[in-house]
Design an enzyme around this catalytic site. Sequence first.
Site, PDB file in Angstrom:
ATOM      1  N   THR A 218       6.756  -7.048   2.136  1.00 33.76           N
ATOM      2  CA  THR A 218       6.545  -6.957   3.584  1.00 33.76           C
ATOM      3  C   THR A 218       5.130  -6.418   3.790  1.00 33.76           C
ATOM      4  OG1 THR A 218       7.271  -4.651   3.839  1.00 33.76           O
ATOM      5  CG2 THR A 218       8.982  -6.349   3.898  1.00 33.76           C
TER       6      THR A 218
ATOM      7  N   VAL B 254       5.687   1.030  -3.169  1.00 36.07           N
ATOM      8  CA  VAL B 254       4.760   1.435  -2.111  1.00 36.07           C
ATOM      9  C   VAL B 254       3.495   0.591  -2.203  1.00 36.07           C
ATOM     10  CG1 VAL B 254       3.370   3.328  -1.205  1.00 36.07           C
ATOM     11  CG2 VAL B 254       5.689   3.777  -2.060  1.00 36.07           C
ATOM     12  N   LYS B 255       3.189  -0.040  -1.075  1.00 34.95           N
ATOM     13  CA  LYS B 255       2.000  -0.897  -1.041  1.00 34.95           C
ATOM     14  C   LYS B 255       0.854  -0.099  -0.429  1.00 34.95           C
ATOM     15  CE  LYS B 255       1.969  -5.812   0.137  1.00 34.95           C
ATOM     16  NZ  LYS B 255       2.277  -6.687   1.289  1.00 34.95           N
ATOM     17  N   VAL B 256      -0.275  -0.077  -1.121  1.00 37.71           N
ATOM     18  CA  VAL B 256      -1.450   0.602  -0.545  1.00 37.71           C
ATOM     19  C   VAL B 256      -2.603  -0.397  -0.487  1.00 37.71           C
ATOM     20  CG1 VAL B 256      -0.736   2.862  -1.439  1.00 37.71           C
ATOM     21  CG2 VAL B 256      -2.372   1.509  -2.737  1.00 37.71           C
TER      22      VAL B 256
END
Length: 217
Positions: free
Chosen positions: A27, A82-84
């Site tokens: 997402t 976790v997307k950074v």
Amino acid sequence: MKLFVDTAHVPDIEALLPLGIVDGVTTNPSLLAREGGDPDAILKAICGLVQGPVSAEVVSTTADEMVGEGRRLALLDEHIVVKVPFGREGVAACKRLTGEGIRVNVTLVFSAAQALLAAKVGAAYVSPFVGRLDDVATSGMDLIGQVVDIYDVHEFATEVLVASVRGPLHVVEAATLGADICTCPAKVIDGLFAHPLTDIGLQKFLADWERAQAAKV
Ligand code: E4P
């Protein structure tokens, strides 16, 4: 190559799961914003359905804030990655989150140099955006080939997650180049199924069968 669905639209995921081809979900803030409602609730619902990696992106802009937000997102469900966003802050946050055992997907990657730095800080996944590169007359797939080669030569464990996928040809090219994962909008996955000769062939098989049955009576 694993296939992820690039969506925050739960009905799309529900429709694809029974096919047995979905390994995870990605997402981003735009996709979650499009759904409305509570993003955390949507992410939890997706995790409950998929039982595979689900990328949830931070919206903070400093490393300290990204780490705090990443920790919070990781607590939502064990499947959260976790997307950074790539950048100095994102790279520093990736290093710290990874040190805490939280899996990180470094996103908004547009060069091999950026992918190299993401791997050096232990990213579980790197997301080069092929479609957005193609949009500016630069080959997204050339970048995928480069990143796959660099990671192979240096034996980085970071998985290459091909993002910003616009059509079935991107998926086939990503697989040919040895990418680990391709994340696709549901309509691109629909496109992977489509071939007119399959439809024509099936119609003919069924028509021949029906004719033979009718001739028996
Ligand atoms: C997924 O991780 C990315 O956020 C997504 O693939 C971006 O796709 P877009 O370029 O079509 O917005």
